[in-house]
Motif scaffolding. Structure first.
Motif, PDB file in Angstrom:
ATOM      1  N   LYS A  24       0.696  -1.014   0.120  1.00  0.00           N
ATOM      2  CA  LYS A  24       0.307  -0.006  -0.270  1.00  0.00           C
ATOM      3  C   LYS A  24       0.886   1.112  -0.583  1.00  0.00           C
ATOM      4  O   LYS A  24       0.648   2.307   1.112  1.00  0.00           O
ATOM      5  N   LYS A  62       1.223   6.197  -7.257  1.00  0.00           N
ATOM      6  CA  LYS A  62      -0.188   6.319  -8.060  1.00  0.00           C
ATOM      7  C   LYS A  62       0.009   6.171  -9.393  1.00  0.00           C
ATOM      8  O   LYS A  62      -0.883   6.063 -10.118  1.00  0.00           O
ATOM      9  N   ALA A  68      -5.655  -4.305  -5.898  1.00  0.00           N
ATOM     10  CA  ALA A  68      -5.221  -4.526  -4.367  1.00  0.00           C
ATOM     11  C   ALA A  68      -4.318  -2.845  -3.967  1.00  0.00           C
ATOM     12  O   ALA A  68      -4.666  -3.089  -2.659  1.00  0.00           O
ATOM     13  N   HIS A  69      -4.600  -2.475  -4.816  1.00  0.00           N
ATOM     14  CA  HIS A  69      -3.103  -1.131  -4.089  1.00  0.00           C
ATOM     15  C   HIS A  69      -4.058   0.319  -4.308  1.00  0.00           C
ATOM     16  O   HIS A  69      -4.747   0.532  -5.253  1.00  0.00           O
ATOM     17  N   PRO A  70      -4.048   0.679  -2.968  1.00  0.00           N
ATOM     18  CA  PRO A  70      -5.312   1.748  -2.871  1.00  0.00           C
ATOM     19  C   PRO A  70      -4.633   2.897  -4.084  1.00  0.00           C
ATOM     20  O   PRO A  70      -5.887   3.894  -4.184  1.00  0.00           O
ATOM     21  N   SER A  71      -3.639   3.339  -4.138  1.00  0.00           N
ATOM     22  CA  SER A  71      -3.341   4.635  -4.072  1.00  0.00           C
ATOM     23  C   SER A  71      -2.612   4.394  -6.156  1.00  0.00           C
ATOM     24  O   SER A  71      -3.402   6.022  -6.080  1.00  0.00           O
ATOM     25  N   GLU A  97      -3.089   5.254  -9.363  1.00  0.00           N
ATOM     26  CA  GLU A  97      -4.418   5.492 -10.341  1.00  0.00           C
ATOM     27  C   GLU A  97      -3.737   5.250 -12.135  1.00  0.00           C
ATOM     28  O   GLU A  97      -4.987   5.147 -12.602  1.00  0.00           O
ATOM     29  N   GLY A 153      -9.685  -1.268 -10.321  1.00  0.00           N
ATOM     30  CA  GLY A 153      -8.859  -0.517  -9.784  1.00  0.00           C
ATOM     31  C   GLY A 153      -7.931   0.597 -10.437  1.00  0.00           C
ATOM     32  O   GLY A 153      -7.831   1.728  -8.675  1.00  0.00           O
TER      33      GLY A 153
END
Length: 129
Positions: A20, A24, A48-51, A53, A78
């Motif tokens: 995590k 970006k 699964a990587h939230p940031s 983009e 994602g």
């Protein structure tokens, strides 16, 4: 840029993404992804990587294997931008991308597929998704 990433490198990159980090944008242009299991593991880590983009996998040889293309296309769940330019994606590949788009929730806002081999018949699954 081709860094000659191999299966082990993609595995390590997947582990990094699972931590995590604030990353970006990930640009892997001209680094072949030619192993199905590796592509699936990598795409799971991207999702699964939230940031993260934007994922750029231009000219990575994805169009020749629909299983690999399907795994990478699933990252659309994602990321908001996915670049698949110069991957020799044909009508079968476009159908795979269209299927992923139409059957999965997606954060995708922009899909780049320039300089591929998608003909008029291949555009239909993308347009209908």
């Amino acid at each position: 840029m081709n860094n000659r990433l191999d299966r082990q490198c993609y595995h390590s990159l997947s582990k990094f993404l699972e931590k995590k980090s604030p990353l970006k944008i990930l640009e892997l242009d001209v680094n072949p992804i030619d192993d199905v299991a590796c592509a699936q593991r990598f795409s799971e880590a991207v999702i699964a990587h939230p940031s993260l983009e934007k994922l750029m996998v231009d000219n990575c040889g994805l169009g020749n294997n629909t299983q690999i293309l399907s795994a990478i296309a699933s990252t659309m769940n994602g990321v908001s931008v996915l670049s698949l330019n110069w991957n020799e994606i044909g009508s079968d590949g476009a159908a795979v991308i269209g299927n992923v788009l139409s059957t999965n929730p997606s954060a995708l806002k922009t899909l780049h597929v320039k300089f591929n081999e998608i003909d008029d018949g291949g555009v239909t699954p993308l347009a209908e998704a």
